[in-house]
Design a protein around this motif. Structure first.
Motif, PDB file in Angstrom:
ATOM      1  N   ASN A 165       0.721  -1.117   0.149  1.00 18.64           N
ATOM      2  CA  ASN A 165       0.000   0.077  -0.062  1.00 18.64           C
ATOM      3  C   ASN A 165       0.904   1.326  -0.153  1.00 18.64           C
ATOM      4  OD1 ASN A 165      -2.617  -1.441   0.198  1.00 18.64           O
ATOM      5  ND2 ASN A 165      -1.740  -1.958   2.173  1.00 18.64           N
ATOM      6  N   VAL A 166       1.639   1.292  -1.177  1.00 24.29           N
ATOM      7  CA  VAL A 166       2.622   2.212  -1.134  1.00 24.29           C
ATOM      8  C   VAL A 166       2.562   3.055  -2.425  1.00 24.29           C
ATOM      9  CG1 VAL A 166       4.521   0.916  -1.983  1.00 24.29           C
ATOM     10  CG2 VAL A 166       5.200   2.749  -0.553  1.00 24.29           C
ATOM     11  N   ASP A 167       2.815   4.475  -2.535  1.00 24.61           N
ATOM     12  CA  ASP A 167       3.002   5.198  -3.861  1.00 24.61           C
ATOM     13  C   ASP A 167       4.377   4.876  -4.107  1.00 24.61           C
ATOM     14  OD1 ASP A 167       4.185   7.019  -2.340  1.00 24.61           O
ATOM     15  OD2 ASP A 167       2.564   8.340  -2.161  1.00 24.61           O
ATOM     16  N   ALA A 168       4.626   5.516  -5.750  1.00 22.87           N
ATOM     17  CA  ALA A 168       5.830   5.428  -6.074  1.00 22.87           C
ATOM     18  C   ALA A 168       6.834   6.111  -5.532  1.00 22.87           C
ATOM     19  CB  ALA A 168       5.861   5.697  -7.734  1.00 22.87           C
ATOM     20  N   LEU A 171       8.017   4.484  -2.379  1.00 24.97           N
ATOM     21  CA  LEU A 171       8.951   3.099  -2.824  1.00 24.97           C
ATOM     22  C   LEU A 171      10.249   3.830  -2.737  1.00 24.97           C
ATOM     23  CD1 LEU A 171       9.585   0.368  -3.223  1.00 24.97           C
ATOM     24  CD2 LEU A 171       8.424   0.615  -5.527  1.00 24.97           C
ATOM     25  N   ALA A 172      10.264   4.808  -3.740  1.00 26.17           N
ATOM     26  CA  ALA A 172      11.562   5.321  -4.305  1.00 26.17           C
ATOM     27  C   ALA A 172      12.381   5.690  -2.937  1.00 26.17           C
ATOM     28  CB  ALA A 172      11.423   6.767  -5.008  1.00 26.17           C
ATOM     29  N   GLU A 173      11.715   6.377  -2.010  1.00 28.62           N
ATOM     30  CA  GLU A 173      12.496   6.730  -0.713  1.00 28.62           C
ATOM     31  C   GLU A 173      12.881   5.677  -0.072  1.00 28.62           C
ATOM     32  OE1 GLU A 173      13.805   9.122   2.550  1.00 28.62           O
ATOM     33  OE2 GLU A 173      13.376   9.360   0.097  1.00 28.62           O
ATOM     34  N   TYR A 174      11.965   4.370   0.106  1.00 27.61           N
ATOM     35  CA  TYR A 174      12.618   3.053   0.913  1.00 27.61           C
ATOM     36  C   TYR A 174      14.150   2.719  -0.004  1.00 27.61           C
ATOM     37  CZ  TYR A 174       8.714   1.874   3.857  1.00 27.61           C
ATOM     38  OH  TYR A 174       7.801   1.623   4.679  1.00 27.61           O
ATOM     39  N   ALA A 183       6.808  -5.538  -3.379  1.00 29.38           N
ATOM     40  CA  ALA A 183       6.067  -4.408  -3.185  1.00 29.38           C
ATOM     41  C   ALA A 183       4.561  -5.282  -3.509  1.00 29.38           C
ATOM     42  CB  ALA A 183       6.108  -3.310  -4.278  1.00 29.38           C
ATOM     43  N   GLN A 184       3.897  -5.298  -2.639  1.00 23.97           N
ATOM     44  CA  GLN A 184       2.446  -5.993  -2.392  1.00 23.97           C
ATOM     45  C   GLN A 184       1.409  -5.033  -2.610  1.00 23.97           C
ATOM     46  OE1 GLN A 184      -0.215  -8.175   0.680  1.00 23.97           O
ATOM     47  NE2 GLN A 184       1.687  -9.135   0.604  1.00 23.97           N
ATOM     48  N   VAL A 199       4.403  -0.200 -11.071  1.00 20.90           N
ATOM     49  CA  VAL A 199       5.189  -1.396 -11.662  1.00 20.90           C
ATOM     50  C   VAL A 199       6.565  -0.851 -12.533  1.00 20.90           C
ATOM     51  CG1 VAL A 199       4.764  -2.912 -13.665  1.00 20.90           C
ATOM     52  CG2 VAL A 199       3.009  -2.774 -11.998  1.00 20.90           C
ATOM     53  N   PRO A 200       6.210   0.028 -13.092  1.00 19.60           N
ATOM     54  CA  PRO A 200       7.439   0.631 -13.925  1.00 19.60           C
ATOM     55  C   PRO A 200       8.870   0.890 -12.883  1.00 19.60           C
ATOM     56  CG  PRO A 200       5.985   2.165 -14.752  1.00 19.60           C
ATOM     57  CD  PRO A 200       5.099   1.229 -13.564  1.00 19.60           C
ATOM     58  N   LEU A 201       8.475   1.238 -11.901  1.00 18.86           N
ATOM     59  CA  LEU A 201       9.614   1.776 -10.700  1.00 18.86           C
ATOM     60  C   LEU A 201      10.026   0.339 -10.240  1.00 18.86           C
ATOM     61  CD1 LEU A 201      11.326   3.768  -9.018  1.00 18.86           C
ATOM     62  CD2 LEU A 201       9.523   3.457  -7.366  1.00 18.86           C
ATOM     63  N   CYS A 202       9.353  -0.462  -9.955  1.00 17.38           N
ATOM     64  CA  CYS A 202       9.644  -1.834  -9.504  1.00 17.38           C
ATOM     65  C   CYS A 202      10.589  -2.616 -10.586  1.00 17.38           C
ATOM     66  CB  CYS A 202       8.342  -2.742  -9.230  1.00 17.38           C
ATOM     67  SG  CYS A 202       7.677  -2.220  -7.719  1.00 17.38           S
TER      68      CYS A 202
END
Length: 326
Positions: A165-168, A171-174, A183-184, A199-202
């Motif tokens: 339940n994370v936005d892009a 996720l980039a900060e993680y 990422a779920q 999905v593109p970032l993943c």
């Protein structure tokens, strides 16, 4: 059974995972411990190795069921559980009430250290394969959260790190602070927003995408009896997607796909799960089950091969009938 890898961790698991939210009972009209135990064991027997749970699923009930069901078989399973929804403290941000307990979003180092020990005890194990931040906490810096998770990894208490339940941007900060293995996110034929956002970032960073609610809370499992009533605290009772009008749209959608289903020799639920895997956005499909029969049917989707023509037929039927589901 198709298999996949959980990102940089290298952990191999089945491409279909067993989701255990409903086993906790809360928001699903109660639970059946015996049925849940059989569902977990039947999943393993059918080649499903990824078992996904969380403390918030019944305030520990789901984790305890997983721990009991895996006695003597822990080595066969890849266990994913979560942190960040807490009721032992009032830190963070209030999120919801569960069985009279206020639950908060909180990912501080102190809470993560407490939660992992509770989960290890509930699961009757000394390590967790994939530890996921369940919902994000705006009151705690990601650097602190990631630091705590990396420490748990060094200690051998967890093998891999995930987010949910994370936005892009988050996720980039993680990713700035260390490797994220998975990422779920919600993903199904009618829930495809992450294709353009996350999905593109993943894919850029090799993060495995785990799609949850692959059957949209059961909406895509097959035609729903117009007379079926969802009772108690079952969330579907008040979900507009389960309205009479939408059930009629779904009936037309499945009627459209009946020749394809028959040709494939599978159930509608198997077809919908196979769609999530073959469409290319996710590497793993999480499917809930509350009994042995549901677990076996979900696992069977791992051997269904659709191909380009079938994917096109499903997408076309969805555009024709399901665009108004919301």
């Amino acid at each position: 059974m198709k298999t996949t890898t959980l990102g940089p961790s290298g952990i191999r698991c089945s491409a279909i995972g067993l989701g255990t939210w409903a086993m906790g009972g809360w928001m699903w009209g109660g639970g059946d411990n015996a049925g849940a135990t059989l569902a977990i064991q039947a999943s393993l027997d059918a080649g499903v190795t990824l078992i996904d749970t969380a403390p918030a699923y019944g305030l520990g009930r789901s984790e305890r069921l997983v721990g009991t069901a895996l006695k003597g078989r822990r080595h066969e399973a890849v266990i994913a559980t979560k942190c960040g929804l807490v009721w032992h403290t009032h830190k963070g941000t209030h999120f919801f009430e569960e069985d009279g307990h206020p639950v908060y979003r909180y990912l501080g180092r102190d809470a993560i250290a407490y939660e992992v020990e509770q989960s290890l005890a509930n699961l009757q194990t000394d390590y967790i394969d994939l530890y996921i931040t369940h919902w994000q906490d705006a009151t705690t810096p990601v650097a602190e959260t990631m630091g705590a998770l990396l420490d748990l990894k060094k200690q051998g208490k967890i093998r891999a790190i995930g987010v949910s339940n994370v936005d892009a941007a988050t996720l980039a900060e993680y990713l700035r602070h260390g490797p994220v293995d998975a990422a779920q996110e919600r993903y199904s034929l009618i829930d495809r927003e992450i294709e353009a956002t996350l999905v593109p970032l993943c894919k850029e960073h090799g993060v495995a995408v785990m799609g949850y609610s692959s059957l949209a809370l059961g909406l895509l499992a097959g035609p729903i009896d117009p007379a079926r009533a969802f009772t108690g605290d079952d969330q579907r009772a008040s979900n507009p997607r389960f309205s009479a009008d939408n059930r009629a749209r779904l009936a037309a959608f499945f009627a459209d796909l009946e020749p394809l289903r028959a040709a494939l020799g599978c159930s509608f639920s198997e077809m919908m799960i196979a769609w999530t895997l073959e469409h290319g956005a996710v590497s793993l499909s999480l499917c809930g089950a509350r009994n042995r029969q549901q677990a076996i049917q979900n696992a069977a989707a791992g051997s269904v091969a659709l191909g380009a023509d079938a994917l096109l037929q499903i997408d076309t039927a969805a555009k024709r009938h399901l665009g108004a589901l919301g």
